[in-house]
Design a protein around this motif. Structure first.
Motif, PDB file in Angstrom:
ATOM      1  N   MET A 191       3.793  12.416  10.569  1.00 45.44           N
ATOM      2  CA  MET A 191       4.732  10.731  10.379  1.00 45.44           C
ATOM      3  C   MET A 191       3.330  10.775   8.981  1.00 45.44           C
ATOM      4  O   MET A 191       2.262  11.192   9.304  1.00 45.44           O
ATOM      5  CB  MET A 191       4.223  10.408  11.296  1.00 45.44           C
ATOM      6  CG  MET A 191       4.966   8.317  10.842  1.00 45.44           C
ATOM      7  SD  MET A 191       5.377   7.169  12.372  1.00 45.44           S
ATOM      8  CE  MET A 191       6.335   8.312  13.094  1.00 45.44           C
ATOM      9  N   GLY A 192       4.187   9.910   8.110  1.00 41.18           N
ATOM     10  CA  GLY A 192       4.119   9.974   6.885  1.00 41.18           C
ATOM     11  C   GLY A 192       3.034   8.080   6.897  1.00 41.18           C
ATOM     12  O   GLY A 192       2.826   8.064   7.106  1.00 41.18           O
ATOM     13  N   SER A 193       2.375   7.954   5.847  1.00 38.25           N
ATOM     14  CA  SER A 193       1.713   6.199   5.065  1.00 38.25           C
ATOM     15  C   SER A 193       1.835   6.653   4.426  1.00 38.25           C
ATOM     16  O   SER A 193       2.342   7.382   3.138  1.00 38.25           O
ATOM     17  CB  SER A 193       0.435   6.355   5.186  1.00 38.25           C
ATOM     18  OG  SER A 193      -0.432   7.516   5.235  1.00 38.25           O
ATOM     19  N   TYR A 194       1.658   5.511   3.426  1.00 33.93           N
ATOM     20  CA  TYR A 194       1.369   4.111   2.711  1.00 33.93           C
ATOM     21  C   TYR A 194       0.497   3.859   1.693  1.00 33.93           C
ATOM     22  O   TYR A 194       0.142   2.685   3.163  1.00 33.93           O
ATOM     23  CB  TYR A 194       3.125   3.917   1.879  1.00 33.93           C
ATOM     24  CG  TYR A 194       3.583   3.269   3.033  1.00 33.93           C
ATOM     25  CD1 TYR A 194       3.282   1.782   3.040  1.00 33.93           C
ATOM     26  CD2 TYR A 194       4.010   3.525   4.666  1.00 33.93           C
ATOM     27  CE1 TYR A 194       3.915   0.927   3.970  1.00 33.93           C
ATOM     28  CE2 TYR A 194       4.558   2.375   5.430  1.00 33.93           C
ATOM     29  CZ  TYR A 194       4.009   1.319   5.181  1.00 33.93           C
ATOM     30  OH  TYR A 194       4.856   0.391   6.187  1.00 33.93           O
ATOM     31  N   GLN A 195       0.372   3.033   1.461  1.00 32.34           N
ATOM     32  CA  GLN A 195      -0.361   1.933   0.547  1.00 32.34           C
ATOM     33  C   GLN A 195       0.325   0.802  -0.479  1.00 32.34           C
ATOM     34  O   GLN A 195       1.077   1.242  -0.997  1.00 32.34           O
ATOM     35  CB  GLN A 195      -1.274   2.629   0.099  1.00 32.34           C
ATOM     36  CG  GLN A 195      -2.144   3.374   1.536  1.00 32.34           C
ATOM     37  CD  GLN A 195      -3.946   3.728   0.423  1.00 32.34           C
ATOM     38  OE1 GLN A 195      -4.142   4.110  -0.683  1.00 32.34           O
ATOM     39  NE2 GLN A 195      -4.886   4.726   1.628  1.00 32.34           N
ATOM     40  N   PHE A 196       0.110   0.007   0.099  1.00 36.09           N
ATOM     41  CA  PHE A 196      -0.113  -1.163  -1.171  1.00 36.09           C
ATOM     42  C   PHE A 196      -0.766  -2.553  -1.528  1.00 36.09           C
ATOM     43  O   PHE A 196      -1.487  -2.693  -0.653  1.00 36.09           O
ATOM     44  CB  PHE A 196       1.587  -1.474  -1.039  1.00 36.09           C
ATOM     45  CG  PHE A 196       1.860  -2.119   0.573  1.00 36.09           C
ATOM     46  CD1 PHE A 196       1.121  -3.325   0.685  1.00 36.09           C
ATOM     47  CD2 PHE A 196       1.648  -1.606   1.872  1.00 36.09           C
ATOM     48  CE1 PHE A 196       1.203  -4.090   1.852  1.00 36.09           C
ATOM     49  CE2 PHE A 196       1.778  -2.269   3.160  1.00 36.09           C
ATOM     50  CZ  PHE A 196       1.510  -3.313   3.247  1.00 36.09           C
ATOM     51  N   ALA A 197      -0.487  -2.439  -2.221  1.00 36.35           N
ATOM     52  CA  ALA A 197      -1.801  -4.038  -2.867  1.00 36.35           C
ATOM     53  C   ALA A 197      -0.512  -5.357  -2.930  1.00 36.35           C
ATOM     54  O   ALA A 197       0.292  -5.742  -3.756  1.00 36.35           O
ATOM     55  CB  ALA A 197      -2.557  -3.713  -3.772  1.00 36.35           C
ATOM     56  N   ILE A 198      -1.698  -6.483  -1.984  1.00 41.10           N
ATOM     57  CA  ILE A 198      -0.861  -7.768  -2.154  1.00 41.10           C
ATOM     58  C   ILE A 198      -2.058  -8.695  -2.881  1.00 41.10           C
ATOM     59  O   ILE A 198      -2.843  -9.667  -2.033  1.00 41.10           O
ATOM     60  CB  ILE A 198      -0.565  -8.506  -1.293  1.00 41.10           C
ATOM     61  CG1 ILE A 198       1.307  -7.529  -0.864  1.00 41.10           C
ATOM     62  CG2 ILE A 198       0.323  -9.844  -1.458  1.00 41.10           C
ATOM     63  CD1 ILE A 198       1.364  -8.086   0.837  1.00 41.10           C
ATOM     64  N   ASP A 199      -1.997  -9.369  -4.182  1.00 45.19           N
ATOM     65  CA  ASP A 199      -3.008  -9.912  -4.489  1.00 45.19           C
ATOM     66  C   ASP A 199      -4.332  -9.499  -4.495  1.00 45.19           C
ATOM     67  O   ASP A 199      -5.418 -10.167  -3.900  1.00 45.19           O
ATOM     68  CB  ASP A 199      -3.027 -11.900  -3.528  1.00 45.19           C
ATOM     69  CG  ASP A 199      -1.889 -12.074  -3.421  1.00 45.19           C
ATOM     70  OD1 ASP A 199      -1.040 -12.342  -4.873  1.00 45.19           O
ATOM     71  OD2 ASP A 199      -1.377 -12.899  -2.598  1.00 45.19           O
ATOM     72  N   GLY A 200      -4.771  -8.336  -5.151  1.00 43.02           N
ATOM     73  CA  GLY A 200      -5.877  -7.488  -4.670  1.00 43.02           C
ATOM     74  C   GLY A 200      -6.448  -7.372  -3.387  1.00 43.02           C
ATOM     75  O   GLY A 200      -7.503  -6.595  -3.044  1.00 43.02           O
ATOM     76  N   ARG A 201      -6.202  -7.371  -2.142  1.00 47.53           N
ATOM     77  CA  ARG A 201      -6.130  -6.289  -1.146  1.00 47.53           C
ATOM     78  C   ARG A 201      -5.178  -5.335  -0.957  1.00 47.53           C
ATOM     79  O   ARG A 201      -4.073  -5.614  -1.281  1.00 47.53           O
ATOM     80  CB  ARG A 201      -6.280  -7.468   0.060  1.00 47.53           C
ATOM     81  CG  ARG A 201      -6.551  -9.072  -0.511  1.00 47.53           C
ATOM     82  CD  ARG A 201      -6.417 -10.199   1.444  1.00 47.53           C
ATOM     83  NE  ARG A 201      -4.678 -10.425   1.761  1.00 47.53           N
ATOM     84  CZ  ARG A 201      -4.266 -11.732   1.417  1.00 47.53           C
ATOM     85  NH1 ARG A 201      -5.012 -12.029   0.628  1.00 47.53           N
ATOM     86  NH2 ARG A 201      -3.452 -11.967   1.160  1.00 47.53           N
TER      87      ARG A 201
END
Length: 145
Positions: free
Chosen positions: A1-11
């Motif tokens: 199973m894969g993973s992913y990353q993202f940012a919201i307001d610097g977090r």
């Protein structure tokens, strides 16, 4: 199973890819929201206020059990990076674990990124005003497998 990353307001956030069955169940519950936005497709001049009005109108029609399913399944495998460590956004009991994630907008943006990653083109059929509301223009989306 894969993973992913993202940012919201610097977090920084990290999520695990949902399996096919989870994706199907999530998309089933989300279709109640999609119809009105598909009808609005091509109306990219819609204001954020109009888009939010439409969203609130449609989300009000969703059964609480379906809304809980969407929130719980989108947040359960998401982590936030704090002080160099990753920690769960949601407790096993369904409680938000971090003070900085304290309102509907923050939770909505996380859900948007989870759905965007797991359901591919789900939002591609929506007018740009809804993706702008969800914070897509500030996203740093990265996928890993």
């Amino acid at each position: 199973m894969g993973s992913y990353q993202f940012a919201i307001d610097g977090r920084e956030y990290s999520g695990k890819t949902l399996n096919a069955r989870q994706q199907m169940k999530l998309s089933k519950r989300l279709t109640a929201l999609v119809g009105p936005f598909v009808a609005a497709a091509g109306k990219d001049d819609a204001s954020n206020a109009e888009t939010m009005r439409l969203f609130c109108q449609e989300i009000n029609k969703i059964e609480d059990t379906d809304l809980d399913y969407i929130v719980d399944h989108c947040l359960k495998d998401v982590q936030i990076q704090k002080d160099g460590h990753w920690s769960n956004v949601l407790s096993s009991g369904g409680t938000i674990m971090h003070q900085e994630i304290d309102n509907m907008v923050d939770i909505g943006q996380i859900i948007y990124h989870v759905v965007r990653e797991n359901l591919g083109g789900f939002f591609d059929i929506l007018p740009s005003s809804i993706t702008a509301l969800a914070g897509e223009q500030t996203s740093n989306r990265q996928s890993t497998t």
